[in-house]
Write a protein that holds these residues in place. Structure first.
Motif, PDB file in Angstrom:
ATOM      1  N   ASN A 212      -8.248  19.941   4.559  1.00  0.00           N
ATOM      2  CA  ASN A 212      -8.003  21.351   4.862  1.00  0.00           C
ATOM      3  C   ASN A 212      -7.013  22.011   3.910  1.00  0.00           C
ATOM      4  N   GLN A 213      -6.020  21.281   3.452  1.00  0.00           N
ATOM      5  CA  GLN A 213      -5.075  21.878   2.511  1.00  0.00           C
ATOM      6  C   GLN A 213      -5.778  22.243   1.201  1.00  0.00           C
ATOM      7  N   ARG A 214      -6.682  21.376   0.758  1.00  0.00           N
ATOM      8  CA  ARG A 214      -7.444  21.664  -0.464  1.00  0.00           C
ATOM      9  C   ARG A 214      -8.407  22.830  -0.231  1.00  0.00           C
ATOM     10  N   LEU A 215      -9.046  22.864   0.955  1.00  0.00           N
ATOM     11  CA  LEU A 215      -9.950  23.971   1.262  1.00  0.00           C
ATOM     12  C   LEU A 215      -9.204  25.306   1.281  1.00  0.00           C
TER      13      LEU A 215
ATOM     14  N   PRO B 147     -14.228  15.843   8.403  1.00  0.00           N
ATOM     15  CA  PRO B 147     -14.051  14.384   8.420  1.00  0.00           C
ATOM     16  C   PRO B 147     -13.163  13.887   7.287  1.00  0.00           C
ATOM     17  N   HIS B 148     -12.710  14.786   6.432  1.00  0.00           N
ATOM     18  CA  HIS B 148     -11.907  14.403   5.270  1.00  0.00           C
ATOM     19  C   HIS B 148     -10.430  14.768   5.430  1.00  0.00           C
ATOM     20  N   SER B 149     -10.011  15.031   6.657  1.00  0.00           N
ATOM     21  CA  SER B 149      -8.619  15.413   6.898  1.00  0.00           C
ATOM     22  C   SER B 149      -7.677  14.254   6.557  1.00  0.00           C
ATOM     23  N   VAL B 150      -6.556  14.576   5.954  1.00  0.00           N
ATOM     24  CA  VAL B 150      -5.580  13.572   5.542  1.00  0.00           C
ATOM     25  C   VAL B 150      -4.168  14.090   5.831  1.00  0.00           C
ATOM     26  N   VAL B 151      -3.204  13.187   5.708  1.00  0.00           N
ATOM     27  CA  VAL B 151      -1.788  13.551   5.779  1.00  0.00           C
ATOM     28  C   VAL B 151      -1.154  13.167   4.444  1.00  0.00           C
ATOM     29  N   TYR B 152      -0.570  14.135   3.763  1.00  0.00           N
ATOM     30  CA  TYR B 152       0.079  13.863   2.485  1.00  0.00           C
ATOM     31  C   TYR B 152       1.498  13.338   2.720  1.00  0.00           C
ATOM     32  N   VAL B 153       1.848  12.290   1.991  1.00  0.00           N
ATOM     33  CA  VAL B 153       3.167  11.664   2.130  1.00  0.00           C
ATOM     34  C   VAL B 153       3.843  11.655   0.770  1.00  0.00           C
ATOM     35  N   GLU B 154       5.114  12.075   0.738  1.00  0.00           N
ATOM     36  CA  GLU B 154       5.841  12.093  -0.529  1.00  0.00           C
ATOM     37  C   GLU B 154       5.997  10.672  -1.067  1.00  0.00           C
TER      38      GLU B 154
ATOM     39  N   MET C 198      -0.370  16.048  13.102  1.00  0.00           N
ATOM     40  CA  MET C 198       0.162  15.309  14.245  1.00  0.00           C
ATOM     41  C   MET C 198      -0.927  14.481  14.916  1.00  0.00           C
ATOM     42  N   TRP C 199      -2.116  15.056  15.061  1.00  0.00           N
ATOM     43  CA  TRP C 199      -3.217  14.338  15.689  1.00  0.00           C
ATOM     44  C   TRP C 199      -3.595  13.103  14.871  1.00  0.00           C
ATOM     45  N   ILE C 200      -3.660  13.244  13.534  1.00  0.00           N
ATOM     46  CA  ILE C 200      -3.994  12.112  12.668  1.00  0.00           C
ATOM     47  C   ILE C 200      -2.944  11.014  12.786  1.00  0.00           C
ATOM     48  N   LEU C 201      -1.676  11.396  12.746  1.00  0.00           N
ATOM     49  CA  LEU C 201      -0.596  10.414  12.814  1.00  0.00           C
ATOM     50  C   LEU C 201      -0.560   9.716  14.167  1.00  0.00           C
ATOM     51  N   GLU C 202      -0.785  10.456  15.240  1.00  0.00           N
ATOM     52  CA  GLU C 202      -0.824   9.848  16.571  1.00  0.00           C
ATOM     53  C   GLU C 202      -1.967   8.835  16.676  1.00  0.00           C
ATOM     54  N   CYS C 203      -3.113   9.162  16.083  1.00  0.00           N
ATOM     55  CA  CYS C 203      -4.249   8.225  16.068  1.00  0.00           C
ATOM     56  C   CYS C 203      -3.913   6.973  15.260  1.00  0.00           C
TER      57      CYS C 203
END
Length: 225
Positions: A92-95, A107-114, A194-199
């Protein structure tokens, strides 16, 4: 503003080198193309490829034979049915950056980490993980420590995301309508993180419980033998 206006409406098109175009990116504006909405399950292929036909397959690109940029539905589109294309496997950030919108069913959602945060938590295990990726056996204790480290990292990211979300909610309570629409988008992205990290945390905990159950079964089988 000018860059976003062009970038969100343009397509990439490979062209032969010439004197007035330079650089690695070749942008082209195709009239009416940006009217087609994105759908992540649409299979997009080039005209040069002969792929297996599927219901949501679309061929898109510059057709060298007709010398036109074409989009074709391989299996057809019903009358009054919306035609979709796939902008690519983007999160979504790229979109949002490239096309000016987000979707809550990607289906391509991600969490970016420094990088520095990853190094802080995982530097002690990087050589072990590289060994595991090359097929070497990792001991149970090392696997358990790695699991705990990954959970700790996810939990820290959850805290960071919650702090950012609280700040967004505070701004929403004070801002006007123009800023509110943008902040609502940012809030939705943070909630998705938050949803991705909780999963991820749940999956890591479940894997530990599964390992414990398997160890218990092995011990019982050993006692019975």
């Amino acid at each position: 503003w000018a860059w976003c206006s062009v970038n969100t409406r343009s397509v990439f098109m490979s062209r032969p080198s010439n004197s007035f175009l330079s650089g690695p990116d070749n942008y082209a504006l195709a009239p009416f193309l940006d009217l087609l909405n994105h759908r992540p399950d649409v299979q997009l292929s080039d005209f040069s490829l002969q792929n297996h036909k599927s219901f949501h397959q679309v061929k898109a690109g510059f057709n060298n034979q007709t010398e036109c940029y074409e989009i074709r539905s391989v299996c057809g589109t019903q009358r009054y049915e919306q035609a979709f294309i796939n902008y690519g496997p983007h999160d979504n950030q790229r979109l949002l950056l490239e096309y000016g919108f987000v979707t809550m069913s990607s289906p391509h959602s991600v969490v970016y980490v420094e990088t520095d945060k990853v190094q802080l938590y995982l530097c002690f295990y990087s050589h072990l993980w590289r060994a595991a990726l090359h097929g070497q056996v990792v001991g149970e204790k090392t696997e358990a420590r790695s699991n705990q480290t990954a959970r700790t990292l996810c939990q820290q990211l959850l805290k960071d995301t919650q702090i950012a979300l609280d700040k967004i909610l505070h701004l929403l309570a004070q801002c006007g309508q123009p800023d509110r629409e943008q902040l609502e988008v940012v809030k939705a992205l943070r909630k998705e993180e938050m949803w991705i990290l909780e999963c991820c945390v749940k999956a890591l905990k479940d894997s530990v419980h599964l390992d414990d159950e398997m160890s218990s079964c092995k011990a019982n089988l050993g006692a019975m033998s």
